[in-house]
Scaffold this motif. Sequence first.
Motif, PDB file in Angstrom:
ATOM      1  N   ARG A 141      37.041  47.929  29.235  1.00 52.53           N
ATOM      2  CA  ARG A 141      36.598  48.191  30.613  1.00 52.53           C
ATOM      3  C   ARG A 141      35.444  47.273  31.004  1.00 52.53           C
ATOM      4  N   VAL A 144      36.775  43.812  31.808  1.00 52.31           N
ATOM      5  CA  VAL A 144      37.422  43.718  33.124  1.00 52.31           C
ATOM      6  C   VAL A 144      36.379  43.669  34.231  1.00 52.31           C
ATOM      7  N   THR A 145      35.384  44.543  34.165  1.00 52.71           N
ATOM      8  CA  THR A 145      34.397  44.616  35.243  1.00 52.71           C
ATOM      9  C   THR A 145      33.419  43.445  35.232  1.00 52.71           C
ATOM     10  N   SER A 150      39.376  36.881  34.611  1.00 55.41           N
ATOM     11  CA  SER A 150      39.542  35.624  35.348  1.00 55.41           C
ATOM     12  C   SER A 150      39.216  34.421  34.471  1.00 55.41           C
ATOM     13  N   LYS A 180      44.117  48.151  36.282  1.00 54.67           N
ATOM     14  CA  LYS A 180      42.770  47.704  36.666  1.00 54.67           C
ATOM     15  C   LYS A 180      42.676  46.178  36.630  1.00 54.67           C
ATOM     16  N   CYS A 181      43.312  45.562  35.643  1.00 56.73           N
ATOM     17  CA  CYS A 181      43.312  44.095  35.567  1.00 56.73           C
ATOM     18  C   CYS A 181      43.961  43.490  36.808  1.00 56.73           C
ATOM     19  N   GLN A 183      44.435  44.928  39.689  1.00 56.16           N
ATOM     20  CA  GLN A 183      43.689  45.306  40.884  1.00 56.16           C
ATOM     21  C   GLN A 183      42.541  44.332  41.143  1.00 56.16           C
ATOM     22  N   ARG A 184      41.872  43.897  40.098  1.00 56.09           N
ATOM     23  CA  ARG A 184      40.692  43.036  40.251  1.00 56.09           C
ATOM     24  C   ARG A 184      41.007  41.548  40.210  1.00 56.09           C
ATOM     25  N   ASP A 185      42.041  41.160  39.462  1.00 56.72           N
ATOM     26  CA  ASP A 185      42.239  39.727  39.206  1.00 56.72           C
ATOM     27  C   ASP A 185      43.679  39.276  39.406  1.00 56.72           C
TER      28      ASP A 185
END
Length: 413
Positions: A141, A144-145, A150, A180-181, A183-185
């Motif tokens: 986590r 990812v954050t 990226s 989550k991956c 969603q963000r990248d």
Amino acid sequence: MASGPGAATLKKCLEVLRDARNDSEQLAALLLVTKAVRAGELDSKTRRQIFDAIGFTFPNRLLSSRQAPPGCPEHTFRALGLTLLACFCTEPELAGHSQILNKIPTFADVLASPCQPDCTSMVDDAYQCLAAVLATPRGPREMVTKGAVSALCQAYVNGGYGSERALTLLLGLLAVLEAKCWQRDAPHLLAVLSKLSEEFVKAEDGSKFELCELLPRFVPLSPPLTEVSQGSECVRQLYKGLASILGSKLSQSQRDPALKLAASLTQACGSEWIPTGSTGSKFLALLVNLACVEVRLTLEEPEPWEVEGKKEVVTACYVLIEMGIQECLKGEESLLEEAQRTQLMRIMEEAFGAVVFYLRQVKEEELQDPFVFASVRILGAWMAEETSSLKQEICELLPFLVRYAKKLFKEGG
């Protein structure tokens, strides 16, 4: 402690690290220590002694320093700091420490930057640190954050030193935090999928089937790939690669990953990944046919150990068969021609006969198996549309289905 002729020297260095009166003395000792670290000469106890001697403070200062000793590359201190952190990360309790987790952006920056010939040790150390962080409870986590996804995507797409390790770490992150991956990248992950898709189409050797195993991890269920042009191009490439594979004579070990990749595309895009027209309809009919054959071969006369090893691919076949059911019911809007629909309905009926046969063998202790649930689910999809098919066999199975449904309902309540 390390053994061999350098052990006494290393012990002296640790004493200097503890008792150093200035940075020069500490740095001189540190150079010898990091040399031993890079040579892999240290055991767990010695690594812990190094940490006890210097803690995180000194590596932090090295990482933030913009100066270098006379005649040394400008990244010298930063490289030393990374080597020490990589050494600390071999201890699981240190790998999950907040001081290490807070350095994730630093590790990511190293991987996303162009690698000069004299910087490969920094890249190795950054990968080692991230791999250790990934194995900790909080690590994925935090990665990812804090921008690791990226950076790893850039490292793989750029194809520089150690880029295959970036792909390995991405696979680890997607295995535990896929939604989550994406969603963000999503743009960066699409760039990786694009590169993998191009390699998949071009490959003419065993690597094509290795990519079949790999690619489903990079096919997102949401958002749909076809929403963006780059995703649509990836889908087109994957279809092209699968068409060339499934149209050839394959061994079991080659066919299974191809069917699983086709199923992952179907879960993500429905039948939209298959082009319209004669070529697409033939491919769809072939795909569903192969899935039905696989189901029959596995389930008609099941040996427990054989079924156990094939559950993943048979579950993928269920996805493809369900697509076949839906296409057969679309009528004129279907990708399939009428003759193909008639033929596939007969072939699918035979496959569902095998599913019924398997379910009749299921024992009470196997009812928790997700594969039993998947088998009941696909049979339900067939029964909802073909009410007269396999009527006698399904009537005989009804007591089991009712008992199974009651068990699920009770557990759900």
